[in-house]
Motif scaffolding. Structure first.
Motif, mmCIF file in Angstrom:
data_model
loop_
_atom_site.group_PDB
_atom_site.id
_atom_site.type_symbol
_atom_site.label_atom_id
_atom_site.label_comp_id
_atom_site.label_asym_id
_atom_site.label_seq_id
_atom_site.Cartn_x
_atom_site.Cartn_y
_atom_site.Cartn_z
ATOM 1 N N HIS A 85 0.915 -1.142 0.000
ATOM 2 C CA HIS A 85 0.000 0.000 0.000
ATOM 3 C C HIS A 85 0.950 1.185 0.000
ATOM 4 O O HIS A 85 1.727 1.351 0.944
ATOM 5 C CB HIS A 85 -0.863 -0.013 1.260
ATOM 6 N N VAL A 86 0.959 1.963 -1.074
ATOM 7 C CA VAL A 86 1.951 3.022 -1.228
ATOM 8 C C VAL A 86 2.040 3.876 0.038
ATOM 9 O O VAL A 86 1.025 4.172 0.671
ATOM 10 C CB VAL A 86 1.660 3.897 -2.466
ATOM 11 N N HIS A 87 3.259 4.210 0.415
ATOM 12 C CA HIS A 87 3.475 5.052 1.591
ATOM 13 C C HIS A 87 4.778 5.828 1.448
ATOM 14 O O HIS A 87 5.764 5.319 0.927
ATOM 15 C CB HIS A 87 3.467 4.234 2.880
ATOM 16 N N ALA A 88 4.735 7.064 1.908
ATOM 17 C CA ALA A 88 5.917 7.917 1.926
ATOM 18 C C ALA A 88 6.494 7.884 3.331
ATOM 19 O O ALA A 88 5.764 7.966 4.318
ATOM 20 C CB ALA A 88 5.544 9.347 1.558
ATOM 21 N N HIS A 89 7.817 7.764 3.412
ATOM 22 C CA HIS A 89 8.524 7.861 4.679
ATOM 23 C C HIS A 89 9.008 9.301 4.823
ATOM 24 O O HIS A 89 9.701 9.806 3.935
ATOM 25 C CB HIS A 89 9.757 6.945 4.699
ATOM 26 N N VAL A 90 8.654 9.952 5.911
ATOM 27 C CA VAL A 90 9.166 11.277 6.236
ATOM 28 C C VAL A 90 10.181 11.075 7.354
ATOM 29 O O VAL A 90 9.831 10.628 8.449
ATOM 30 C CB VAL A 90 8.044 12.232 6.690
ATOM 31 N N LEU A 91 11.453 11.350 7.047
ATOM 32 C CA LEU A 91 12.546 11.096 7.985
ATOM 33 C C LEU A 91 13.292 12.383 8.277
ATOM 34 O O LEU A 91 13.573 13.172 7.368
ATOM 35 C CB LEU A 91 13.524 10.084 7.380
ATOM 36 N N GLY A 92 13.667 12.579 9.535
ATOM 37 C CA GLY A 92 14.451 13.755 9.886
ATOM 38 C C GLY A 92 14.741 13.789 11.368
ATOM 39 O O GLY A 92 14.577 12.804 12.079
ATOM 40 N N GLY A 93 15.184 14.947 11.814
ATOM 41 C CA GLY A 93 15.508 15.117 13.229
ATOM 42 C C GLY A 93 16.963 14.909 13.546
ATOM 43 O O GLY A 93 17.385 15.068 14.693
ATOM 44 N N ALA A 94 17.768 14.543 12.541
ATOM 45 C CA ALA A 94 19.209 14.341 12.686
ATOM 46 C C ALA A 94 19.796 14.280 11.283
ATOM 47 O O ALA A 94 19.072 14.008 10.323
ATOM 48 C CB ALA A 94 19.509 13.035 13.432
ATOM 49 N N PRO A 95 21.111 14.529 11.141
ATOM 50 C CA PRO A 95 21.723 14.368 9.815
ATOM 51 C C PRO A 95 21.515 12.933 9.326
ATOM 52 O O PRO A 95 21.770 11.980 10.063
ATOM 53 C CB PRO A 95 23.195 14.670 10.060
ATOM 54 N N LEU A 96 21.047 12.785 8.098
ATOM 55 C CA LEU A 96 20.702 11.463 7.576
ATOM 56 C C LEU A 96 21.806 10.833 6.740
ATOM 57 O O LEU A 96 21.773 9.643 6.483
ATOM 58 C CB LEU A 96 19.410 11.545 6.754
ATOM 59 N N GLY A 97 22.772 11.603 6.284
ATOM 60 C CA GLY A 97 23.848 11.046 5.477
ATOM 61 C C GLY A 97 23.368 10.681 4.086
ATOM 62 O O GLY A 97 22.267 11.042 3.688
ATOM 63 N N PRO A 98 24.211 9.958 3.339
ATOM 64 C CA PRO A 98 23.840 9.604 1.969
ATOM 65 C C PRO A 98 22.623 8.682 1.953
ATOM 66 O O PRO A 98 22.411 7.906 2.867
ATOM 67 C CB PRO A 98 25.085 8.900 1.428
ATOM 68 N N GLU A 99 21.867 8.797 0.875
ATOM 69 C CA GLU A 99 20.644 7.996 0.770
ATOM 70 C C GLU A 99 20.922 6.510 0.641
ATOM 71 O O GLU A 99 20.225 5.693 1.194
ATOM 72 C CB GLU A 99 19.800 8.466 -0.413
ATOM 73 N N ALA A 100 21.915 6.153 -0.137
ATOM 74 C CA ALA A 100 22.243 4.738 -0.347
ATOM 75 C C ALA A 100 23.730 4.534 -0.139
ATOM 76 O O ALA A 100 24.540 5.420 -0.438
ATOM 77 C CB ALA A 100 21.837 4.303 -1.741
ATOM 78 N N ALA A 101 24.072 3.376 0.346
ATOM 79 C CA ALA A 101 25.485 3.061 0.552
ATOM 80 C C ALA A 101 26.174 2.852 -0.791
ATOM 81 O O ALA A 101 25.572 2.323 -1.727
ATOM 82 C CB ALA A 101 25.608 1.789 1.398
#
Length: 116
Positions: free
Chosen positions: A98-114
């Motif tokens: 079921h499509v869903h967006a993740h909203v992430l934050g509150g700290a430095p997240l770094g690169p999106e993918a390794a």
């Protein structure tokens, strides 16, 4: 009983920590957070993934993104920055279809993918 976990949350069959709701969307805290703020935003109408949603109902996709921005403001992460991601398919890490967006934050997240 509803088909997916998210439909059960929409129908209030399963409890969730709801942080925002509109006529078309629901936002609630992820039970396995990956950042200090980790909220999921879902459309109340089920589409399997973001590509299906974009093709079928671009206005609803816009509602999901608008709700994500509202959540970022409410959670106090809009000014410092945040990430909105959609996982699509098994290789993309999607676990609830079921499509869903993740909203992430509150700290430095770094690169999106390794790096590979």
């Amino acid at each position: 009983m509803s088909e997916t976990l998210f439909e059960q949350i929409i129908d209030r069959e399963v409890p969730a920590d709801i942080v925002h709701e509109t006529e078309t969307t629901l936002a609630f805290r992820d039970i396995n957070p990956r950042a200090p703020v980790h909220v999921l935003v879902i459309p109340k109408t089920r589409y399997r993934n973001v590509a299906e949603l974009a093709a079928a109902d671009p206005r609803l996709l816009a509602d999901v993104l608008s709700t994500a921005a509202t959540v970022a403001e409410q959670e106090g992460i809009a000014e410092a920055g945040y990430r909105v991601t959609f996982n699509t398919g098994d290789d993309g890490g999607q676990t609830v279809y079921h499509v869903h967006a993740h909203v992430l934050g509150g700290a430095p997240l770094g690169p999106e993918a390794a790096p590979r």
